[in-house]
Each structure stands twice: as structure tokens, then as C-alpha cells.
Write a protein that holds these residues in place. Sequence first.
Motif, PDB file in Angstrom:
ATOM      1  N   ASN A  42       1.930 -10.530  -6.188  1.00  0.00           N
ATOM      2  CA  ASN A  42       0.899 -10.236  -7.178  1.00  0.00           C
ATOM      3  C   ASN A  42      -0.468 -10.380  -6.504  1.00  0.00           C
ATOM      4  OD1 ASN A  42      -0.783  -9.945  -9.339  1.00  0.00           O
ATOM      5  ND2 ASN A  42       0.134 -11.563 -10.567  1.00  0.00           N
ATOM      6  N   ILE A  43      -0.991  -9.257  -6.005  1.00  0.00           N
ATOM      7  CA  ILE A  43      -2.244  -9.320  -5.251  1.00  0.00           C
ATOM      8  C   ILE A  43      -3.461  -9.505  -6.157  1.00  0.00           C
ATOM      9  CG2 ILE A  43      -1.369  -8.020  -3.283  1.00  0.00           C
ATOM     10  CD1 ILE A  43      -2.869  -5.578  -4.360  1.00  0.00           C
ATOM     11  N   GLU A  79      -9.765 -11.765  -1.493  1.00  0.00           N
ATOM     12  CA  GLU A  79      -9.927 -10.539  -0.705  1.00  0.00           C
ATOM     13  C   GLU A  79      -9.380 -10.719   0.708  1.00  0.00           C
ATOM     14  OE1 GLU A  79     -13.505  -7.653   0.816  1.00  0.00           O
ATOM     15  OE2 GLU A  79     -13.760  -8.671  -1.108  1.00  0.00           O
ATOM     16  N   SER A  80      -9.603 -11.873   1.302  1.00  0.00           N
ATOM     17  CA  SER A  80      -9.104 -12.105   2.661  1.00  0.00           C
ATOM     18  C   SER A  80      -7.573 -12.195   2.680  1.00  0.00           C
ATOM     19  CB  SER A  80      -9.719 -13.364   3.266  1.00  0.00           C
ATOM     20  OG  SER A  80      -9.353 -14.498   2.511  1.00  0.00           O
ATOM     21  N   SER A 133      -6.284  -8.688   2.499  1.00  0.00           N
ATOM     22  CA  SER A 133      -6.449  -8.064   3.819  1.00  0.00           C
ATOM     23  C   SER A 133      -5.361  -8.523   4.785  1.00  0.00           C
ATOM     24  CB  SER A 133      -7.819  -8.392   4.402  1.00  0.00           C
ATOM     25  OG  SER A 133      -8.827  -7.790   3.641  1.00  0.00           O
ATOM     26  N   SER A 134      -5.028  -9.806   4.742  1.00  0.00           N
ATOM     27  CA  SER A 134      -3.987 -10.302   5.646  1.00  0.00           C
ATOM     28  C   SER A 134      -2.614  -9.744   5.268  1.00  0.00           C
ATOM     29  CB  SER A 134      -3.963 -11.838   5.683  1.00  0.00           C
ATOM     30  OG  SER A 134      -3.527 -12.353   4.455  1.00  0.00           O
ATOM     31  N   ARG A 135      -2.356  -9.513   3.976  1.00  0.00           N
ATOM     32  CA  ARG A 135      -1.089  -8.902   3.549  1.00  0.00           C
ATOM     33  C   ARG A 135      -1.013  -7.455   4.049  1.00  0.00           C
ATOM     34  NH1 ARG A 135       2.757 -11.794   2.792  1.00  0.00           N
ATOM     35  NH2 ARG A 135       3.745 -10.405   1.342  1.00  0.00           N
TER      36      ARG A 135
END
Length: 193
Positions: free
Chosen positions: A42-43, A48-49, A52-54
Motif C-alpha cells: 500500500n504505497i 515519497e522516499s 522511490s526505493s520500491r
Amino acid sequence: MKKQKEKNKNSTRELMGITEITDYSLVTPYGELVYFIIHPTNISVLSESSVSSRIYALMTVLKGIAEIEMLCLNSKENFDDNKEYLKKRMEEEENPIIRKLLMQDSTNLDRMQVQMATAREFLIIIRLKNEKESDVFPYLSRIEKSLKDQGFTARRADNSDIKRILGVYFEQNVTTDRYENFDGERWVVLGDR
């Protein structure tokens, strides 16, 4: 006429272009498909970081696999036809008690649909072509390990998973618990004469 009769004899698998469903794959004339089920994250609750890493982690997995395809399925039911029917019935119904019950049914369907709105399945598909049988399982294990190393909850789909995926993809059937190999298979009693 003869060709039409032959066409009517085709099995469902033949019509879908499926040669066989094995314990770990779907065999087609265009290659053997192996599915990896990735449980979604569940993004909307991630920073935000973290998002981005996902994305970077997925990119890392994708770069390491040449024969990759992706599929996203809605593994939820669609109640739009039912809600439309209830709406029409409410407009026609003269009895206020029945109208209230119809309204409660409609509200319940809305609630169920909201609860299932995030029911998605993400699949990574590997198309095997002419690989030696001795090389297949180590290759698939490396892919599964790569997914897990990058933080994804993933597993290779088995025979029942593949049947369920086909049921969702072709029929939007998400309620069946067990898919039969042959129509009526559950009614056959072996050893009974």
C-alpha cells in the motif's frame, strides 16, 4: 460443415491456446509461462522516499530478468449490475419498507466494493522457451530469491493458483474456491461401480 463440427469439439483449453497446466506453469504453443505472485504494498501510506526505493527495487529486479512480462488483475468482484438493478427496483417499489431494504442492500454492496477496492494481484510472468529441464528450477529459484531480496513478498504460482488466475482473467470469477480439471469432476466417485 465438417470443420464447424470439429471446431465445436475443441476443449476450453484449446480455445484459450493452452496446451497444459502443470504443477508450476501454463504451457502454450508460444512457450511455457511461469507466474510469480507479488503481494502489493500500500504505497499510499509510504513516504515519497519509500515509494522511490520500491520503484528502484522493482527496476533492479526487472533489469536482471530478460524474459519478463507483467500482469495486474483485479481480484475483486464488480457489483455495478447488481447496484443498477437495486436502483431500478427502488424507483419502482411502492412499499416504503421494501424500498428501505433495497437501499440497505445497495449500501451493503457499496461497502463491500470499497473494502475490496485494493484487491489487486500483480504477476511477473516468465516465458520459458527451449530451456533444459535441469536448468529451469534453479533459474526460477534465482528469480524468486531476487524478488524477495529486493523486499517483495512473492511466490511462484502453483497449479491451483494458475487456474484461479485464468478464472479471474477470463471470467472475472473471484469467488470459486477450487477449479476443476474437467467440468463435473467433483461429482465423479472413483472406485464406485
